[in-house]
Design a protein around this motif. Structure first.
Motif, PDB file in Angstrom:
ATOM      1  N   THR A 244       0.933  -1.341   0.084  1.00  0.00           N
ATOM      2  CA  THR A 244      -0.026   0.028   0.213  1.00  0.00           C
ATOM      3  C   THR A 244       0.752   1.292   0.110  1.00  0.00           C
ATOM      4  O   THR A 244       0.520   2.409   0.105  1.00  0.00           O
ATOM      5  CB  THR A 244      -0.963  -0.048   1.276  1.00  0.00           C
ATOM      6  N   GLY A 245       2.106   1.052   0.001  1.00  0.00           N
ATOM      7  CA  GLY A 245       2.976   2.137  -0.215  1.00  0.00           C
ATOM      8  C   GLY A 245       3.500   2.723   1.215  1.00  0.00           C
ATOM      9  O   GLY A 245       4.167   3.594   1.459  1.00  0.00           O
ATOM     10  N   VAL A 246       3.234   1.964   2.273  1.00  0.00           N
ATOM     11  CA  VAL A 246       3.736   2.356   3.584  1.00  0.00           C
ATOM     12  C   VAL A 246       4.764   2.000   4.163  1.00  0.00           C
ATOM     13  O   VAL A 246       5.335   0.689   3.368  1.00  0.00           O
ATOM     14  CB  VAL A 246       2.473   1.892   4.672  1.00  0.00           C
ATOM     15  N   VAL A 247       5.688   2.660   4.676  1.00  0.00           N
ATOM     16  CA  VAL A 247       7.197   2.344   4.966  1.00  0.00           C
ATOM     17  C   VAL A 247       7.432   1.896   6.220  1.00  0.00           C
ATOM     18  O   VAL A 247       6.757   2.850   7.388  1.00  0.00           O
ATOM     19  CB  VAL A 247       7.648   3.736   4.651  1.00  0.00           C
ATOM     20  N   TRP A 248       7.999   1.009   6.547  1.00  0.00           N
ATOM     21  CA  TRP A 248       8.159   0.563   8.121  1.00  0.00           C
ATOM     22  C   TRP A 248       9.799   0.702   8.176  1.00  0.00           C
ATOM     23  O   TRP A 248      10.432   0.052   7.357  1.00  0.00           O
ATOM     24  CB  TRP A 248       7.843  -1.098   8.027  1.00  0.00           C
ATOM     25  N   PHE A 249      10.268   1.083   9.071  1.00  0.00           N
ATOM     26  CA  PHE A 249      11.514   1.252   9.175  1.00  0.00           C
ATOM     27  C   PHE A 249      12.089   1.304  10.842  1.00  0.00           C
ATOM     28  O   PHE A 249      11.370   1.561  11.729  1.00  0.00           O
ATOM     29  CB  PHE A 249      11.888   2.555   8.682  1.00  0.00           C
ATOM     30  N   PRO A 269      15.980   3.824  20.913  1.00  0.00           N
ATOM     31  CA  PRO A 269      15.816   2.913  19.737  1.00  0.00           C
ATOM     32  C   PRO A 269      14.481   2.403  19.434  1.00  0.00           C
ATOM     33  O   PRO A 269      13.775   1.782  20.509  1.00  0.00           O
ATOM     34  CB  PRO A 269      16.903   1.962  20.075  1.00  0.00           C
ATOM     35  N   ALA A 270      13.573   2.278  18.349  1.00  0.00           N
ATOM     36  CA  ALA A 270      12.528   1.846  18.233  1.00  0.00           C
ATOM     37  C   ALA A 270      12.095   1.637  16.508  1.00  0.00           C
ATOM     38  O   ALA A 270      13.075   1.888  15.742  1.00  0.00           O
ATOM     39  CB  ALA A 270      11.481   2.614  18.477  1.00  0.00           C
ATOM     40  N   SER A 271      11.238   0.800  16.273  1.00  0.00           N
ATOM     41  CA  SER A 271      10.793   0.767  15.127  1.00  0.00           C
ATOM     42  C   SER A 271       9.275   1.437  14.632  1.00  0.00           C
ATOM     43  O   SER A 271       8.688   1.679  15.690  1.00  0.00           O
ATOM     44  CB  SER A 271      10.632  -0.735  14.681  1.00  0.00           C
ATOM     45  N   TYR A 272       9.105   2.055  13.438  1.00  0.00           N
ATOM     46  CA  TYR A 272       8.105   2.793  13.176  1.00  0.00           C
ATOM     47  C   TYR A 272       7.396   2.595  11.767  1.00  0.00           C
ATOM     48  O   TYR A 272       8.237   1.662  11.013  1.00  0.00           O
ATOM     49  CB  TYR A 272       8.476   4.317  12.983  1.00  0.00           C
ATOM     50  N   ARG A 273       6.099   3.106  11.601  1.00  0.00           N
ATOM     51  CA  ARG A 273       5.344   2.783  10.419  1.00  0.00           C
ATOM     52  C   ARG A 273       5.152   4.196   9.997  1.00  0.00           C
ATOM     53  O   ARG A 273       4.640   5.205  10.727  1.00  0.00           O
ATOM     54  CB  ARG A 273       4.118   2.093  10.622  1.00  0.00           C
ATOM     55  N   PHE A 274       5.391   4.267   8.631  1.00  0.00           N
ATOM     56  CA  PHE A 274       5.106   5.783   8.150  1.00  0.00           C
ATOM     57  C   PHE A 274       4.274   5.798   6.716  1.00  0.00           C
ATOM     58  O   PHE A 274       4.700   4.962   6.276  1.00  0.00           O
ATOM     59  CB  PHE A 274       6.655   6.339   7.751  1.00  0.00           C
ATOM     60  N   ASP A 275       3.345   6.497   7.079  1.00  0.00           N
ATOM     61  CA  ASP A 275       2.517   6.633   5.753  1.00  0.00           C
ATOM     62  C   ASP A 275       2.679   7.847   4.848  1.00  0.00           C
ATOM     63  O   ASP A 275       2.258   8.811   5.153  1.00  0.00           O
ATOM     64  CB  ASP A 275       1.072   6.597   6.250  1.00  0.00           C
ATOM     65  N   PRO A 276       3.412   7.626   3.829  1.00  0.00           N
ATOM     66  CA  PRO A 276       4.092   8.919   2.979  1.00  0.00           C
ATOM     67  C   PRO A 276       2.667   9.584   2.620  1.00  0.00           C
ATOM     68  O   PRO A 276       2.689  10.925   2.269  1.00  0.00           O
ATOM     69  CB  PRO A 276       4.501   8.386   1.910  1.00  0.00           C
ATOM     70  N   LYS A 277       1.570   8.938   2.591  1.00  0.00           N
ATOM     71  CA  LYS A 277       0.293   9.657   1.998  1.00  0.00           C
ATOM     72  C   LYS A 277      -0.361  10.780   2.985  1.00  0.00           C
ATOM     73  O   LYS A 277      -0.759  11.810   2.431  1.00  0.00           O
ATOM     74  CB  LYS A 277      -0.945   8.879   1.559  1.00  0.00           C
ATOM     75  N   MET A 283       4.938   4.777  15.994  1.00  0.00           N
ATOM     76  CA  MET A 283       5.764   3.400  16.898  1.00  0.00           C
ATOM     77  C   MET A 283       5.164   2.185  16.654  1.00  0.00           C
ATOM     78  O   MET A 283       3.907   2.080  17.038  1.00  0.00           O
ATOM     79  CB  MET A 283       6.274   4.163  18.355  1.00  0.00           C
ATOM     80  N   ILE A 284       6.047   1.187  16.330  1.00  0.00           N
ATOM     81  CA  ILE A 284       5.151  -0.224  16.271  1.00  0.00           C
ATOM     82  C   ILE A 284       6.026  -1.052  17.203  1.00  0.00           C
ATOM     83  O   ILE A 284       5.463  -2.169  17.408  1.00  0.00           O
ATOM     84  CB  ILE A 284       5.655  -0.662  14.947  1.00  0.00           C
ATOM     85  N   ASP A 285       7.304  -0.639  17.413  1.00  0.00           N
ATOM     86  CA  ASP A 285       7.987  -1.556  18.528  1.00  0.00           C
ATOM     87  C   ASP A 285       8.962  -0.556  19.171  1.00  0.00           C
ATOM     88  O   ASP A 285       9.806  -0.142  18.694  1.00  0.00           O
ATOM     89  CB  ASP A 285       8.430  -2.756  17.806  1.00  0.00           C
ATOM     90  N   ASP A 286       9.285  -0.881  20.594  1.00  0.00           N
ATOM     91  CA  ASP A 286      10.342  -0.285  21.163  1.00  0.00           C
ATOM     92  C   ASP A 286      10.900  -1.149  22.362  1.00  0.00           C
ATOM     93  O   ASP A 286      11.359  -0.727  23.269  1.00  0.00           O
ATOM     94  CB  ASP A 286       9.744   1.038  22.264  1.00  0.00           C
ATOM     95  N   SER A 287      10.799  -2.387  21.873  1.00  0.00           N
ATOM     96  CA  SER A 287      11.284  -3.550  23.032  1.00  0.00           C
ATOM     97  C   SER A 287      12.978  -3.980  22.284  1.00  0.00           C
ATOM     98  O   SER A 287      13.253  -4.796  23.172  1.00  0.00           O
ATOM     99  CB  SER A 287      10.403  -4.653  22.954  1.00  0.00           C
ATOM    100  N   ILE A 288      13.239  -3.586  21.162  1.00  0.00           N
ATOM    101  CA  ILE A 288      14.308  -4.166  20.776  1.00  0.00           C
ATOM    102  C   ILE A 288      15.538  -3.063  21.021  1.00  0.00           C
ATOM    103  O   ILE A 288      15.413  -1.790  20.678  1.00  0.00           O
ATOM    104  CB  ILE A 288      14.205  -4.431  19.019  1.00  0.00           C
ATOM    105  N   ALA A 289      16.568  -3.705  21.496  1.00  0.00           N
ATOM    106  CA  ALA A 289      17.769  -2.976  21.746  1.00  0.00           C
ATOM    107  C   ALA A 289      18.265  -2.152  20.681  1.00  0.00           C
ATOM    108  O   ALA A 289      18.191  -0.930  20.865  1.00  0.00           O
ATOM    109  CB  ALA A 289      18.740  -3.898  22.406  1.00  0.00           C
TER     110      ALA A 289
END
Ligand SMILES: *[C@@H]1O[C@H](CO)[C@@H](O)[C@H](O)[C@H]1NC(C)=O
Ligand SMILES: *[C@@H]1O[C@H](CO)[C@@H](O)[C@H](O)[C@H]1NC(C)=O
Ligand SMILES: *[C@@H]1O[C@H](CO)[C@@H](O)[C@H](O)[C@H]1NC(C)=O
Ligand SMILES: *[C@@H]1O[C@H](CO)[C@@H](O)[C@H](O)[C@H]1NC(C)=O
Ligand SMILES: *[C@@H]1O[C@H](CO)[C@@H](O)[C@H](O)[C@H]1NC(C)=O
Ligand SMILES: *[C@@H]1O[C@H](CO)[C@@H](O)[C@H](O)[C@H]1NC(C)=O
Ligand SMILES: *[C@@H]1O[C@H](CO)[C@@H](O)[C@H](O)[C@H]1NC(C)=O
Length: 433
Positions: A244-249, A269-277, A283-289
């Motif tokens: 769908t064009g969503v960026v996960w980083f 340090p975390a992982s995110y979902r970014f919707d360019p539209k 934020m999708i996760d903040d449990s990983i070192a």
């Protein structure tokens, strides 16, 4: 090659313990008592044997080497070490392990994935800097690769021209230039870069960690994301774009350690979902070192994220650069389910613990298998984290990409090297997503 039947010979003191599990034979030897001692039940040999097509050095490992003959030892190290460096004095076949280009653990599935004539070639000797963000642009038949500093402020990317035979390597500067892309992927005709560096005067302007796109046909770049409510991202490291064009980083701490940014981390340090539209970042996760590699399964049901927390530096601006290795630190790959209509991830499950170093780049093949660059090689796992085959390289691999019409040509890159495997294992067709 089978080992000699009386291979276990040692000088031992005269008080020999007999027990049910070890058969002790004595024979006369030079200068005293020589004993040939059999290994306890369960130990099998040989551990390694050459196997498969002869177009390349393939070595098959018996039962994952799950029972090694005593006295084996793999040394703990602050440096990258390979399984093949394990000392296994009582099985001479183990010497084959270090030399293999492909180390096969699941013979049936691996040999099918390698195909009838696999090859492995070291193609380019590059600098000791990190080489990352490989993106294949089928329309140009070119493979874009980033090179991070050093040298400080290094701005160009590298491009492998696959139209040439042999392929050529050259520097490439986009317009405007993008500093330190650490991750890359291809979506809808554009290269998406996770740009990891930042200060106020790079390439004649400010640059901050975030997401940039490059149109490879015009060389023009556009900033898509450069802050989180005013804070700088630490190190946008790797990214994947869904259908769908969503960026996960991922956003670990590395840019400070590697002196690619002028500021200590402002965010966890975390992982995110970014919707360019819409511009929305969630934020999708903040449990990983140190979240690093990130990849989606072809059916969009699962997201994988690697943790490279075992390689980490100090967080003060005045602390020494670099990221020392802590062998007992975090270095797993986690698998998540996509939930909430594909907007979040849940059910974090470790599926793989790096056998060498840390799992850096992460990508999923067309058949759902998970590949990760870890130390001097690439592990190929099934979707449940079972190791099938390892590609062994003579340099530390950060990342890799499939190229070519049928996506069976596999390019790996890292510190000091770029190499190529040809096999039957196909990559996902990013140009078709
Ligand atoms: C295996 O090799 C080591 C070192 O060469 C030797 O000391 C030991 O006795 C051997 N073990 C067996 C069970 O033969
Ligand atoms: C680790 O590697 C560094 C750099 O190559 C080397 O100087 C050092 O001696 C190595 N350390 C160990 C414990 O092997
Ligand atoms: C690359 O070249 C350098 C300098 O010639 C050499 O020291 C190094 O071993 C080469 N690396 C590889 C992986 O071939
Ligand atoms: C910004 O980056 C450039 C290029 O690496 C470097 O020359 C300069 O010293 C950096 N400035 C700061 C404040 O870090
Ligand atoms: C883009 O850059 C490449 C490599 O530098 C160059 O060959 C090409 O002509 C450029 N394309 C445009 C449209 O400027
Ligand atoms: C990342 O950097 C922050 C800020 O300096 C620090 O608090 C945190 O401990 C670091 N995280 C890891 C995993 O090193
Ligand atoms: C290495 O990592 C382990 C597990 O996170 C931690 O307990 C230990 O303190 C670390 N060692 C060093 C030297 O940082």
């Amino acid at each position: 090659m089978p080992a000699s039947p009386v291979r276990y010979q040692a000088h031992i003191p005269s008080a020999v313990q007999h027990d049910a599990h070890s058969l002790i034979l004595t024979v006369a030897g030079l200068g005293g008592l020589v004993v040939a001692q059999s290994e306890p039940p369960g130990v099998s040999s040989p551990v390694a044997k050459t196997c498969g097509p002869t177009t390349v050095n393939i070595v098959c490992i018996d039962r994952y080497a799950s029972v090694l003959p005593y006295h084996f030892f793999r040394e703990s190290s602050v440096n990258e070490t390979s399984f093949g460096q394990t000392s296994v004095p009582n099985d001479t076949s183990f010497g084959l392990v270090g030399e293999a280009n492909f180390l096969v653990f699941d013979e049936k599935r691996a040999l099918r994935a390698l195909g009838s004539a696999p090859t492995y070639d070291f193609i380019f000797n590059v600098s000791a800097a990190v080489h990352e963000a490989p993106v294949s642009v089928p329309a140009l038949k070119k493979l874009f690769i980033s090179q991070l500093a050093p040298p400080p402020g290094y701005l160009p990317q590298l491009v492998v021209d696959l139209n040439q035979d042999p392929p050529t390597l050259s520097e490439y500067l986009s317009d405007p230039p993008v500093y330190a892309p650490n991750g890359g992927t291809f979506y809808n005709g554009l290269i998406y870069w996770g740009a990891s560096g930042g200060n106020n005067s790079i390439g004649g302007t400010g640059q901050r960690s975030g997401i940039r796109t490059l149109d490879p046909l015009t060389n023009k770049t556009v900033i898509r994301l450069n802050n989180y409510f005013g804070y700088y991202f630490n190190t946008v490291d790797d990214l994947v774009v869904d259908s769908t064009g969503v960026v996960w980083f991922t956003d670990p701490n590395y840019s400070l350690y590697n002196r690619l940014t002028d500021i200590a981390p402002q965010l966890k340090p975390a992982s995110y979902r970014f919707d360019p539209k819409t511009g929305a970042v969630t934020m999708i996760d903040d449990s990983i070192a140190q979240p690093n590699g990130i990849a989606l399964s072809p059916n969009g049901a699962h997201l994988y994220i690697s943790d490279t927390g075992a390689v980490a530096g100090l967080n003060q601006q005045d602390s020494p650069p670099g990221s020392p290795f802590n062998q007992t630190g975090p270095r797993a790959i986690y698998k998540f389910d996509l939930v909430d209509g594909g907007t979040h991830i849940a059910n974090k499950c470790p599926v793989w613990y790096a056998q060498n170093w840390v799992s850096d780049g992460l990508k999923v093949a067309a058949n759902g298998w998970v590949l990760t660059g870890a130390g001097k090689g690439v592990d190929v796992l099934d979707e449940y984290g079972v190791l099938i085959v390892r590609v062994q390289t003579n340099y530390v691999v950060q990342n890799f990409a499939w190229v070519g019409d049928d996506l069976t040509e596999f390019w790996m890159m890292g510190n000091n090297g770029i190499s190529r495997a040809r096999w039957a294992l196909q990559g996902q067709d990013l140009a078709a997503i």
